[in-house]
Motif scaffolding. Structure first.
Motif, PDB file in Angstrom:
ATOM      1  N   ALA A  31      -6.653  37.072 -17.862  1.00 46.70           N
ATOM      2  CA  ALA A  31      -6.609  36.022 -16.633  1.00 46.70           C
ATOM      3  C   ALA A  31      -7.725  35.139 -16.908  1.00 46.70           C
ATOM      4  CB  ALA A  31      -6.943  37.034 -15.364  1.00 46.70           C
ATOM      5  N   LEU A  32      -8.968  35.548 -17.252  1.00 47.65           N
ATOM      6  CA  LEU A  32      -9.995  34.640 -17.392  1.00 47.65           C
ATOM      7  C   LEU A  32      -9.914  33.482 -18.547  1.00 47.65           C
ATOM      8  CD1 LEU A  32     -13.219  36.732 -16.487  1.00 47.65           C
ATOM      9  CD2 LEU A  32     -11.846  35.255 -15.463  1.00 47.65           C
ATOM     10  N   SER A  33      -8.994  33.952 -19.495  1.00 50.33           N
ATOM     11  CA  SER A  33      -8.706  33.122 -20.702  1.00 50.33           C
ATOM     12  C   SER A  33      -7.762  32.165 -20.278  1.00 50.33           C
ATOM     13  CB  SER A  33      -8.047  33.984 -21.718  1.00 50.33           C
ATOM     14  OG  SER A  33      -7.560  33.075 -22.766  1.00 50.33           O
ATOM     15  N   VAL A  34      -6.849  32.593 -19.444  1.00 49.66           N
ATOM     16  CA  VAL A  34      -5.861  31.352 -18.850  1.00 49.66           C
ATOM     17  C   VAL A  34      -6.598  30.249 -18.011  1.00 49.66           C
ATOM     18  CG1 VAL A  34      -3.777  30.989 -17.676  1.00 49.66           C
ATOM     19  CG2 VAL A  34      -3.917  32.776 -19.085  1.00 49.66           C
ATOM     20  N   VAL A  35      -7.451  30.883 -17.440  1.00 46.89           N
ATOM     21  CA  VAL A  35      -8.140  30.068 -16.508  1.00 46.89           C
ATOM     22  C   VAL A  35      -8.989  28.950 -17.409  1.00 46.89           C
ATOM     23  CG1 VAL A  35     -10.427  29.966 -15.150  1.00 46.89           C
ATOM     24  CG2 VAL A  35      -8.821  31.644 -14.854  1.00 46.89           C
ATOM     25  N   GLY A  36      -9.447  29.187 -18.612  1.00 50.84           N
ATOM     26  CA  GLY A  36      -9.908  28.362 -19.284  1.00 50.84           C
ATOM     27  C   GLY A  36      -9.042  27.176 -19.780  1.00 50.84           C
ATOM     28  N   THR A  37      -7.759  27.635 -20.033  1.00 48.66           N
ATOM     29  CA  THR A  37      -6.512  26.875 -20.273  1.00 48.66           C
ATOM     30  C   THR A  37      -6.325  25.872 -19.231  1.00 48.66           C
ATOM     31  OG1 THR A  37      -5.591  28.127 -21.834  1.00 48.66           O
ATOM     32  CG2 THR A  37      -3.988  26.523 -21.068  1.00 48.66           C
ATOM     33  N   CYS A  38      -6.333  26.282 -18.069  1.00 52.80           N
ATOM     34  CA  CYS A  38      -6.299  25.615 -16.944  1.00 52.80           C
ATOM     35  C   CYS A  38      -7.409  24.438 -16.818  1.00 52.80           C
ATOM     36  CB  CYS A  38      -6.295  26.224 -15.554  1.00 52.80           C
ATOM     37  SG  CYS A  38      -5.139  27.478 -15.353  1.00 52.80           S
ATOM     38  N   ALA A  39      -8.406  24.760 -17.228  1.00 60.14           N
ATOM     39  CA  ALA A  39      -9.592  23.801 -17.111  1.00 60.14           C
ATOM     40  C   ALA A  39      -9.412  22.823 -18.120  1.00 60.14           C
ATOM     41  CB  ALA A  39     -10.973  24.579 -17.318  1.00 60.14           C
ATOM     42  N   LYS A  40      -9.241  23.229 -19.182  1.00 64.72           N
ATOM     43  CA  LYS A  40      -8.654  22.172 -20.266  1.00 64.72           C
ATOM     44  C   LYS A  40      -7.556  21.132 -19.928  1.00 64.72           C
ATOM     45  CE  LYS A  40     -10.086  25.118 -24.097  1.00 64.72           C
ATOM     46  NZ  LYS A  40      -9.472  26.244 -25.246  1.00 64.72           N
ATOM     47  N   LEU A  41      -6.678  21.879 -19.153  1.00 66.66           N
ATOM     48  CA  LEU A  41      -5.385  21.048 -18.717  1.00 66.66           C
ATOM     49  C   LEU A  41      -5.890  19.857 -17.703  1.00 66.66           C
ATOM     50  CD1 LEU A  41      -2.275  20.079 -18.885  1.00 66.66           C
ATOM     51  CD2 LEU A  41      -2.065  22.235 -17.245  1.00 66.66           C
ATOM     52  N   ARG A  42      -6.664  20.449 -16.739  1.00 69.05           N
ATOM     53  CA  ARG A  42      -7.200  19.458 -15.792  1.00 69.05           C
ATOM     54  C   ARG A  42      -8.060  18.298 -16.372  1.00 69.05           C
ATOM     55  NH1 ARG A  42     -10.516  21.404 -10.025  1.00 69.05           N
ATOM     56  NH2 ARG A  42     -10.392  19.279  -9.144  1.00 69.05           N
ATOM     57  N   ALA A  43      -8.679  18.587 -17.232  1.00 68.76           N
ATOM     58  CA  ALA A  43      -9.733  17.644 -17.913  1.00 68.76           C
ATOM     59  C   ALA A  43      -8.801  16.714 -18.865  1.00 68.76           C
ATOM     60  CB  ALA A  43     -10.839  18.269 -18.597  1.00 68.76           C
ATOM     61  N   ALA A  44      -7.710  17.263 -19.251  1.00 64.64           N
ATOM     62  CA  ALA A  44      -6.844  16.214 -20.543  1.00 64.64           C
ATOM     63  C   ALA A  44      -6.746  14.997 -19.865  1.00 64.64           C
ATOM     64  CB  ALA A  44      -5.731  17.265 -20.933  1.00 64.64           C
ATOM     65  N   GLU A  45      -6.686  13.957 -20.877  1.00 66.35           N
ATOM     66  CA  GLU A  45      -6.248  12.679 -20.146  1.00 66.35           C
ATOM     67  C   GLU A  45      -5.202  12.040 -21.092  1.00 66.35           C
ATOM     68  OE1 GLU A  45      -9.727  10.204 -20.585  1.00 66.35           O
ATOM     69  OE2 GLU A  45     -10.863  11.047 -18.824  1.00 66.35           O
ATOM     70  N   GLN A  46      -5.018  12.631 -22.511  1.00 64.86           N
ATOM     71  CA  GLN A  46      -3.947  12.134 -23.155  1.00 64.86           C
ATOM     72  C   GLN A  46      -2.615  12.911 -22.794  1.00 64.86           C
ATOM     73  OE1 GLN A  46      -5.159  12.652 -27.117  1.00 64.86           O
ATOM     74  NE2 GLN A  46      -6.425  10.824 -27.079  1.00 64.86           N
ATOM     75  N   THR A  47      -1.503  12.180 -22.848  1.00 62.79           N
ATOM     76  CA  THR A  47      -0.359  12.586 -22.502  1.00 62.79           C
ATOM     77  C   THR A  47       0.036  13.841 -23.567  1.00 62.79           C
ATOM     78  OG1 THR A  47       0.539  10.732 -21.413  1.00 62.79           O
ATOM     79  CG2 THR A  47       2.180  12.326 -22.028  1.00 62.79           C
ATOM     80  N   GLU A  48       0.103  13.594 -24.821  1.00 63.51           N
ATOM     81  CA  GLU A  48       0.257  14.487 -25.697  1.00 63.51           C
ATOM     82  C   GLU A  48      -0.428  15.612 -25.535  1.00 63.51           C
ATOM     83  OE1 GLU A  48       0.141  12.991 -29.801  1.00 63.51           O
ATOM     84  OE2 GLU A  48       1.814  11.465 -29.324  1.00 63.51           O
ATOM     85  N   LEU A  53      -0.798  21.529 -23.852  1.00 62.61           N
ATOM     86  CA  LEU A  53      -1.556  22.409 -23.143  1.00 62.61           C
ATOM     87  C   LEU A  53      -0.512  23.215 -21.916  1.00 62.61           C
ATOM     88  CD1 LEU A  53      -4.884  20.746 -22.456  1.00 62.61           C
ATOM     89  CD2 LEU A  53      -4.462  22.718 -23.642  1.00 62.61           C
ATOM     90  N   LEU A  54       0.289  22.452 -21.352  1.00 62.35           N
ATOM     91  CA  LEU A  54       1.341  22.768 -20.786  1.00 62.35           C
ATOM     92  C   LEU A  54       1.952  23.866 -21.444  1.00 62.35           C
ATOM     93  CD1 LEU A  54       2.486  19.626 -18.588  1.00 62.35           C
ATOM     94  CD2 LEU A  54       1.450  21.690 -17.608  1.00 62.35           C
ATOM     95  N   GLN A  55       2.289  23.639 -22.397  1.00 62.65           N
ATOM     96  CA  GLN A  55       3.293  24.671 -23.452  1.00 62.65           C
ATOM     97  C   GLN A  55       2.360  25.899 -23.483  1.00 62.65           C
ATOM     98  OE1 GLN A  55       4.118  22.371 -26.859  1.00 62.65           O
ATOM     99  NE2 GLN A  55       5.930  21.543 -26.105  1.00 62.65           N
ATOM    100  N   GLN A  56       1.073  25.688 -23.824  1.00 67.34           N
ATOM    101  CA  GLN A  56       0.165  27.004 -24.111  1.00 67.34           C
ATOM    102  C   GLN A  56       0.164  27.528 -22.679  1.00 67.34           C
ATOM    103  OE1 GLN A  56      -3.661  25.792 -25.606  1.00 67.34           O
ATOM    104  NE2 GLN A  56      -4.501  27.874 -24.725  1.00 67.34           N
ATOM    105  N   LEU A  57      -0.015  27.045 -21.313  1.00 62.04           N
ATOM    106  CA  LEU A  57      -0.102  27.405 -20.340  1.00 62.04           C
ATOM    107  C   LEU A  57       1.157  28.430 -20.106  1.00 62.04           C
ATOM    108  CD1 LEU A  57      -1.773  28.178 -17.761  1.00 62.04           C
ATOM    109  CD2 LEU A  57      -0.644  26.056 -16.690  1.00 62.04           C
TER     110      LEU A  57
END
Length: 214
Positions: A31-48, A53-57
């Motif tokens: 669960a906490l590993s996925v929380v890390g992915t969520c944080a990265k996705l929220r901070a991501a600015e580039q569309t690619e 990250l959405l695919q990873q999530l």
């Protein structure tokens, strides 16, 4: 064929007696590993990067679903014949449904907002699991009206095992006796990888270092 037989037996043991093999903190780590992915996705600015990250999530949430469904067994807080088993099963299924509903919002709303809600839910799941609250991984008001989706894990696992056994037997009948077991074992491992992605190692206990996925 003996190697293939014992591989299949090994997988079946891990399915029916998971608490004997899995680390009890696995759901928290997942669960906490996925929380890390969520944080990265929220901070991501580039569309690619957001797309990756959405695919990873998506992949990681499928893993969390499988973890949540069996969290009550991994925790070892109820006996095999306890009447609480059914209650915990129903609750974990509704938690899975809640996570799927939140994920579905990604296609309709701002992902940076949705992932925050997903992360909050995952933190709650991890905290309540660590506290031994198997029937309250998420607050009842969030999940009480939800209908748990069907769990197809055992059916998919059975299909992989049958494919592996069929490959081994078929190769043996065709005269490839020297490699029949290895072909079957290869199909088994490949099938587990395709079906369960990075969770495949939890079904195999012959890998170096103990072989049990954390």
């Amino acid at each position: 064929m003996a190697i293939l037989y014992f591989l299949s037996l090994d997988v079946m043991i891990l399915v029916y007696f998971p608490s004997r093999w899995y680390k009890s903190h696995h759901p928290v780590d997942r669960a906490l590993s996925v929380v890390g992915t969520c944080a990265k996705l929220r901070a991501a600015e580039q569309t690619e990067r957001r797309i990756r990250l959405l695919q990873q999530l998506d992949s990681e949430l499928r893993s969390v679903e499988r973890t949540v469904r069996h969290a009550w067994r991994r925790r070892g807080t109820v006996g095999r014949w306890s009447p609480l088993r059914k209650e915990f099963q129903n609750h974990s299924g509704r938690v899975v449904k809640y996570l799927r509903d939140q994920e579905a919002r990604l296609g309709r709303e701002d992902p940076s907002v949705v992932v925050s809600d997903i992360a909050d839910a995952l933190v709650s799941i991890a905290e309540n699991y660590a506290a031994g609250q198997m029937g309250a991984l998420l607050p009842d008001e969030l999940v009480k009206d939800l209908v748990a989706p069907r769990d197809w894990e055992l059916l998919r696992l059975s299909a992989v095992l049958l494919a592996a056994l069929g490959t081994g037997v078929g190769a043996h009948l065709l005269g490839m006796t020297d490699i029949a077991a290895w072909l079957g074992a290869g199909v088994l491992i490949f099938g587990l990888i395709i079906t369960f992605r990075h969770d495949f190692r939890k079904y195999i206990s012959i890998f170096p270092g103990g072989g049990f996925a954390p």
